[in-house]
Design an enzyme around this catalytic site. Structure first.
Site, mmCIF file in Angstrom:
data_model
loop_
_atom_site.group_PDB
_atom_site.id
_atom_site.type_symbol
_atom_site.label_atom_id
_atom_site.label_comp_id
_atom_site.label_asym_id
_atom_site.label_seq_id
_atom_site.Cartn_x
_atom_site.Cartn_y
_atom_site.Cartn_z
ATOM 1 N N ARG A 83 0.840 -1.203 0.000
ATOM 2 C CA ARG A 83 0.000 0.000 0.000
ATOM 3 C C ARG A 83 0.875 1.253 0.000
ATOM 4 O O ARG A 83 2.010 1.232 0.452
ATOM 5 C CB ARG A 83 -0.901 0.020 1.237
ATOM 6 C CG ARG A 83 -2.078 -0.951 1.169
ATOM 7 C CD ARG A 83 -2.950 -0.830 2.418
ATOM 8 N NE ARG A 83 -3.355 0.546 2.629
ATOM 9 C CZ ARG A 83 -3.024 1.277 3.699
ATOM 10 N NH1 ARG A 83 -2.290 0.776 4.656
ATOM 11 N NH2 ARG A 83 -3.438 2.519 3.824
ATOM 12 N N LYS A 147 1.965 -7.580 12.189
ATOM 13 C CA LYS A 147 1.311 -7.769 10.885
ATOM 14 C C LYS A 147 1.551 -9.174 10.334
ATOM 15 O O LYS A 147 2.684 -9.595 10.151
ATOM 16 C CB LYS A 147 1.844 -6.726 9.911
ATOM 17 C CG LYS A 147 1.213 -6.795 8.532
ATOM 18 C CD LYS A 147 1.423 -5.492 7.806
ATOM 19 C CE LYS A 147 1.093 -5.600 6.326
ATOM 20 N NZ LYS A 147 1.144 -4.300 5.661
ATOM 21 N N ARG A 280 -1.420 5.158 19.594
ATOM 22 C CA ARG A 280 -0.752 6.287 20.249
ATOM 23 C C ARG A 280 -0.280 5.835 21.616
ATOM 24 O O ARG A 280 -1.071 5.523 22.499
ATOM 25 C CB ARG A 280 -1.730 7.460 20.399
ATOM 26 C CG ARG A 280 -1.062 8.702 20.976
ATOM 27 C CD ARG A 280 -1.805 9.935 20.534
ATOM 28 N NE ARG A 280 -3.100 10.038 21.173
ATOM 29 C CZ ARG A 280 -3.349 10.830 22.208
ATOM 30 N NH1 ARG A 280 -2.418 11.572 22.733
ATOM 31 N NH2 ARG A 280 -4.551 10.888 22.726
#
Ligand SMILES: O=C(O)CCCC[C@@H]1SC[C@@H]2NC(=O)N[C@@H]21
Length: 286
Positions: A83, A147, A280
């Site tokens: 991507r 991932k 975050r």
């Protein structure tokens, strides 16, 4: 659907069957083979190659000449695409890499939710095979926070059709040197690597075809709840990055009916159409 399952299985078994006990991922094939499988509504041409640059690029280059849905599987890619212009790195046999070209009725604006619908199809299939995964918006599959799989959807309009090439890379094994090359922790799924690769591909294709058929009729709306159930960071504080720079921050509230990420920020709820999301942590992007 059962017709397709067995036909796909037979097609992929045109090559020597891999043994399960080997420590490496089983190979799909050496030479290129082409075959066909049929769903109740659709025929899918199947191509298997030992090596290519990118299965997405291959199909996009031929899109005007495809006769219908086409699945292209590669044992290795030398220029895998990710991507946002990134590369997708792998080693021969370490990942299951394939692209599926699919023709849609459109209209084009309905396609925004397609990458998320594909994420649902892949996540549900992989979970059904015993490897629980979650989705990070828009469509990365995470295993224990790292991932495991990536999806790249590229659309192209021809004179008479709207096509999407749906590229998927699933890390089955993750050799140390590959992880070092990638430069961050990446997940793998040795359990899937031990599975018969043909059965794995058949299971993925079967669910993907069903999801794509449904998506073409309905758009993303019926998939939103399924996506939200699989959302890795539901309710978590995240940042939205654009080319590495933080452009938004807030609490992730899932996706809406067209696949936009909902972020609850200090200024209220915003809908995000593109970008990369990161957790975050202590005020800093991860
Ligand atoms: O995570 C991403 O950024 C998307 C990765 C997509 C990788 C797959 S591998 C098969 C297909 N061919 C490509 O060149 N890319 C996709």
């Amino acid at each position: 659907m059962s017709t397709k399952h067995s036909a796909a299985h037979d097609a992929l078994h045109a090559t020597p069957a891999p043994t399960r006990a080997q420590g490496t991922a089983s190979a799909l094939s050496a030479p290129a083979i082409t075959s066909h499988c049929a769903t109740s509504a659709t025929h899918v041409a199947i191509e298997v190659v030992a090596e290519t640059g990118s299965t997405n690029a291959d199909l996009l280059a031929r899109i005007g000449n495809l006769h219908g849905p086409t699945l292209r599987i590669a044992e290795n890619q030398t220029a895998g695409r990710g991507r946002a212009g990134r590369s997708w790195l792998s080693k021969p046999g370490a990942a299951l890499m394939f692209s599926l070209a699919w023709r849609f009725k459109g209209p084009l604006h309905k396609m925004t939710g397609l990458p998320m619908a594909v994420g649902v199809a892949l996540a549900e299939t992989i979970a059904s095979l015993g490897v629980p995964v979650r989705i990070k918006w828009p469509n990365d599959l995470l295993r224990d926070g790292a991932k495991l799989a990536g999806i790249l959807v590229e659309t192209q309009k021809t004179d008479d059709a709207l096509w999407a090439v749906i590229g998927c890379g699933i890390n089955l094994l993750m050799p140390d040197e590959l992880e070092q090359q990638i430069g961050r922790e990446v997940a793998s799924a040795p359990w899937l690597a031990q599975m018969d690769r043909n059965q794995l591909m058949a299971a993925l294709l079967s669910r993907l075809a069903a999801v794509l058929d449904e998506f073409d009729d309905t758009g993303f709306a019926p998939f939103a709840e399924r996506w939200n159930t699989l959302h890795a960071w539901q309710g978590k504080e995240v940042v939205l990055l654009d080319n590495g720079a933080v452009v938004q921050q807030g609490r992730a509230a899932g996706v809406d009916d067209i696949g936009r990420l909902l972020l609850d920020t200090d200024a209220g709820r915003v809908e995000i159409l593109s970008g990369d999301v990161s957790l975050r942590l202590s005020g800093a992007p991860t």
